[in-house]
Design an enzyme around this catalytic site. Structure first.
Site: not given
Length: 274
Positions: A88, A133, A229
């Site tokens: 992402h 992910d 992230s």
């Protein structure tokens, strides 16, 4: 009178529909997000909350993934040519817009900046569930290893992590959900959480998959956040997770959710040679 009743009913239906739409939007917004997404569609991210400042030599595998020269996500050095981050963080971004800064405790200065030559996103990545992910980044130039730049160890394919294992998550993300990214690298120590318990905690959001690993405290207080992230979750020198998503940051009852590295160990090897 009947016309007025019909109008009132129509208004009531519209209000209820609007409220439901807003509620659904809030649910979408709990997914993790980069601090500055090249394709911002929902909040998908993690930051270090309740942690402590560290020197990059304490986590020499840590990189700042930058989009147009601005800190966006974290990542982990796998070898002199490859970095692992979250899908992402790279979705919708061209390799030419991405660089990594490493070998420094500050994401905006020092160390070395290297361009990304190629992005290998996991083919099963699902942007709605944040499943699979993972993204591999091939660097244009080979890295020179030092005390501040080192590859992280990797687990074996399908290697398990026991519940309650103490792990360390690091990054430059927010220290509060609405704050700016940290200038100095931070870390937090968090225990892994039983998969069934984590799935129950996130049941209203669709639960967690076998590709996901949860870590954090029931009372909250320590977690990753926006800007973290893609960064590393490490246990005993091995990269066991990639910062992926969660409900808010360090919220009680909602541990951080990470992409489990052991389930894609073979995929990493096949695509990077590492």
């Amino acid at each position: 009178m009947s016309n007025k009743i019909a109008i009132l009913l129509a208004v009531l239906v519209a209000v209820v529909a609007c409220a439901e739409a807003q509620a659904n939007q809030r649910h979408r917004l709990v997914r993790p997000s980069p601090s500055f997404s090249p394709r911002p569609r929902y909040a998908v991210g993690q930051r270090i909350v309740g942690g402590f400042e560290i020197d990059v030599s304490d986590a020499p595998y840590q990189v700042s993934l930058q989009y147009n020269k601005r800190h966006n996500c974290g990542g982990s050095v796998l070898s002199s040519k490859w970095v692992l981050t979250a899908a992402h963080c790279t979705a919708g971004a061209s390799p030419s817009s991405l660089t990594v800064r490493l070998g420094t405790s500050r994401h905006a200065s020092g160390g070395t900046v290297v361009r990304v030559a190629r992005v290998v996103q996991h083919p099963k990545y699902d942007s709605s569930s944040i499943d699979f992910d993972y993204s591999l980044l091939e660097l244009e130039d080979e890295l020179t290893f030092s005390d501040s730049v080192q590859p992280v160890g990797l687990p074996k394919q399908d290697e398990t992590v026991k519940d309650g294992t103490m792990t360390t998550v690091s990054g430059w993300g927010n220290t509060q959900s609405a704050a700016e990214s940290n200038a100095v690298l931070r870390a937090a120590n968090v225990p892994t959480v039983n998969q069934k318990e984590c799935n129950k905690a996130y049941s209203e959001f669709g639960g967690v998959t076998d590709r996901m690993l949860c870590a954090g405290y029931q009372q909250g207080g320590k977690d990753a956040c926006q800007g973290d992230s893609g960064g590393p979750l490490v246990a005993d020198g091995k990269l066991v997770g990639v910062v992926s998503w969660g409900y808010g940051c360090a919220q009680a009852g909602y541990p951080g959710v990470y992409s489990r590295v052991a389930v894609v160990r073979d995929w990493v090897r096949e695509n990077s040679g590492v």
